[in-house]
Design an enzyme around this catalytic site. Structure first.
Site, short mmCIF file in Angstrom:
data_model
loop_
_atom_site.label_atom_id
_atom_site.label_comp_id
_atom_site.label_asym_id
_atom_site.label_seq_id
_atom_site.Cartn_x
_atom_site.Cartn_y
_atom_site.Cartn_z
N GLU A 232 0.79 -1.26 -0.08
CA GLU A 232 -0.09 -0.12 -0.02
C GLU A 232 1.00 1.46 0.04
OE1 GLU A 232 -4.10 -1.27 1.96
OE2 GLU A 232 -2.65 -0.32 3.29
N CYS A 233 0.68 2.28 -0.99
CA CYS A 233 1.37 3.52 -1.11
C CYS A 233 2.90 3.06 -1.17
CB CYS A 233 0.96 4.21 0.02
SG CYS A 233 1.23 6.00 -0.21
N GLY A 234 3.60 3.53 -0.01
CA GLY A 234 5.03 3.42 -0.01
C GLY A 234 5.41 1.91 -0.39
N SER B 99 -1.41 -0.63 -4.67
CA SER B 99 -1.82 0.65 -4.94
C SER B 99 -1.34 1.59 -4.09
CB SER B 99 -3.50 0.59 -5.30
OG SER B 99 -4.02 0.71 -3.88
N TYR C 162 3.64 -0.14 -2.18
CA TYR C 162 3.64 -0.34 -3.65
C TYR C 162 4.67 0.20 -4.25
CZ TYR C 162 0.97 0.90 -8.13
OH TYR C 162 0.56 1.13 -9.44
#
Length: 455
Positions: A328-330, A429, A332
């Site tokens: 998730e975020c970082g 994502s 990803y």
């Protein structure tokens, strides 16, 4: 029995409610009380501070993203076995998602909790009374039970403020707090500098508690608290399905943004959590059947992560043996091919997703998201819907032939297209998932409790 609770809110962000919440948690704890905290909304940084001040984990309660059974279960968990619960609001008291829902006021109304309004009194005297009166009268279902006046300039200023308020309101002024560096915390692009990066945090908490305890009627504050009005029903809260039976969790300063409710929900469901530290060049446990890379600050540690061969090779080995890897975020960003840092230097990452990201030209992406899973993964079957939150400054500069993970819309339901990436059993994502949804009426679901707030 449910402990009594209070919500600390403010007319706007930047009013000082976080520091005051921390100081009150520590001050009440020093009196010998067992305290707990919750954070309204999706913020993952403030709860780190609340946990340190209270001495126990802080959970997020998000009335936009969470189902009623999730909210009720988490609230029951927060209030179990403690003397008092302090909740910190998000933004201004009545501010929420783009569709108008999810505010601190909505959460306070749902649980019938009193609100303490923290007012930044800089540059105001009698005008503060007009502001407080507006917030007190704005919604009949939200009770502003007391006021804290913050950043008061002098004893004379305090006198003007108190006379203006005492002449108009039954609600007590619980404290007048001065502008003081003891109530200031350092910040960076995503909010406060995380608690784990502040070696002097304990000193700050003690100094802030000294200041606030000296100037606040803590006994009166406790008398204003009341039990949560919505009790737990149904099974224990499990916001998200476990990614596997043995989940390797990246956990250090580069990957610090995991929601405690998510991790605890996995444990409740029977999953074993196996933490590892990528910055220490640790790879995931070889026995793990899933790897979770939460958000954080990989852009600040990109060179170190790129050089940590055991970490990156461990991710590749996990993918090769068929474990499910989810970022998730970082996280990803790290699963991708490369990450460009603020200085423009390119750092090789795990290369498990055909994406490249950049922090060289920061661009804010912020908001709640409605999500529909496009294909079956351990997150859920195809069509499973979620609520989540996006908050980052990184950009996607390359996205090769990878299947998207989600169909997305914003808080109002306006389409955002497909996002994220999936290659085999590796997926990710920029979105932080918060909860599943139960009603698919808009194609992306909605938390079932929203009909209660609508009514």
């Amino acid at each position: 029995m449910s402990a009594p609770g209070i919500v600390l809110a403010a007319p706007a962000s930047g009013s000082g409610k976080t520091a005051i919440t921390l100081a009150l948690l520590r001050a009440l704890r020093r009196q010998g009380r067992t305290v707990a905290a919750f954070k309204v909304g999706p913020d993952y940084i403030d709860p780190m501070f609340h946990a340190r001040a209270a001495g126990r984990p802080c959970l997020n309660l998000d009335s936009w993203a969470m189902r009623i059974e999730t909210l009720a279960g988490l609230a029951d968990r927060v209030a179990d076995g403690v003397d008092v619960v302090l909740g910190e609001g998000v933004m201004g008291l009545f501010d929420g998602a783009a569709d108008g829902r999810g505010s601190t006021a909505d959460l306070a109304s749902l649980f019938d909790l009193p609100v303490i309004l923290v007012v930044d009194a800089r540059g105001m005297a009698a005008s503060a009374a007009a502001l407080i009166e507006g917030f007190t009268r704005h919604r009949d279902d939200v009770e502003v039970a007391g006021v804290v006046l913050n950043r008061v300039a002098s004893a004379e200023h305090e006198g003007l403020l108190r006379r203006a308020c005492d002449d108009r309101f039954a609600q007590p002024v619980l404290a007048c707090l001065p502008s003081d560096p003891r109530l200031e915390l350092p910040a960076r692009h995503l909010g406060l500098v995380p608690a784990g990066e502040l070696p002097a945090l304990e000193d700050f908490l003690e100094r802030a508690a000294d200041l606030v305890a000296e100037r606040t009627d803590l006994d009166r504050l406790m008398r204003l608290a009341r039990p949560f009005g919505l009790g737990l029903y149904g099974p224990p809260a499990r916001p998200l399905r476990p990614l596997g039976q043995r989940i390797a969790l990246a956990e250090d300063l580069a990957f610090a943004f995991a929601y405690p409710a998510t991790i605890e929900g996995w444990r409740v469901a029977g999953a074993e959590i196996l933490p590892f530290a990528p910055l220490a060049d640790e790879g995931p446990d070889p026995a793990a059947d899933a790897v979770y890379l939460p958000g954080g600050y990989p852009e600040l540690h990109a060179g170190r992560l790129s050089a940590n061969g055991r970490f990156l090779d461990g991710l590749r080995a996990a993918a090769a043996r068929g474990a499910f890897l989810y970022g998730e975020c970082g996280g990803y960003m790290v699963l991708g091919r490369s990450l460009v840092d603020r200085a423009g230097e390119v750092h090789a990452m795990a290369g498990l997703l055909p994406v490249a990201t950049s922090f060289a030209e920061p661009r804010l992406q912020l908001g709640y998201r409605r999500l529909k899973l496009l294909e079956a993964t351990p997150l859920g079957g195809a069509g499973t819907t979620f609520r989540g939150h996006e908050f980052h400054y990184a950009s996607l500069i390359e996205s090769a032939a990878a299947a998207p993970l989600f169909q997305a819309a914003d808080a109002r339901g306006r389409p955002l297209g497909e996002l994220g990436a999936r290659v085999g059993r590796v997926a990710g994502s920029f979105i932080h998932l918060i909860d599943r949804t139960t009603e698919p009426g808009d194609g992306f679901g909605r938390p079932s409790h929203l009909r209660l707030i609508d009514d």
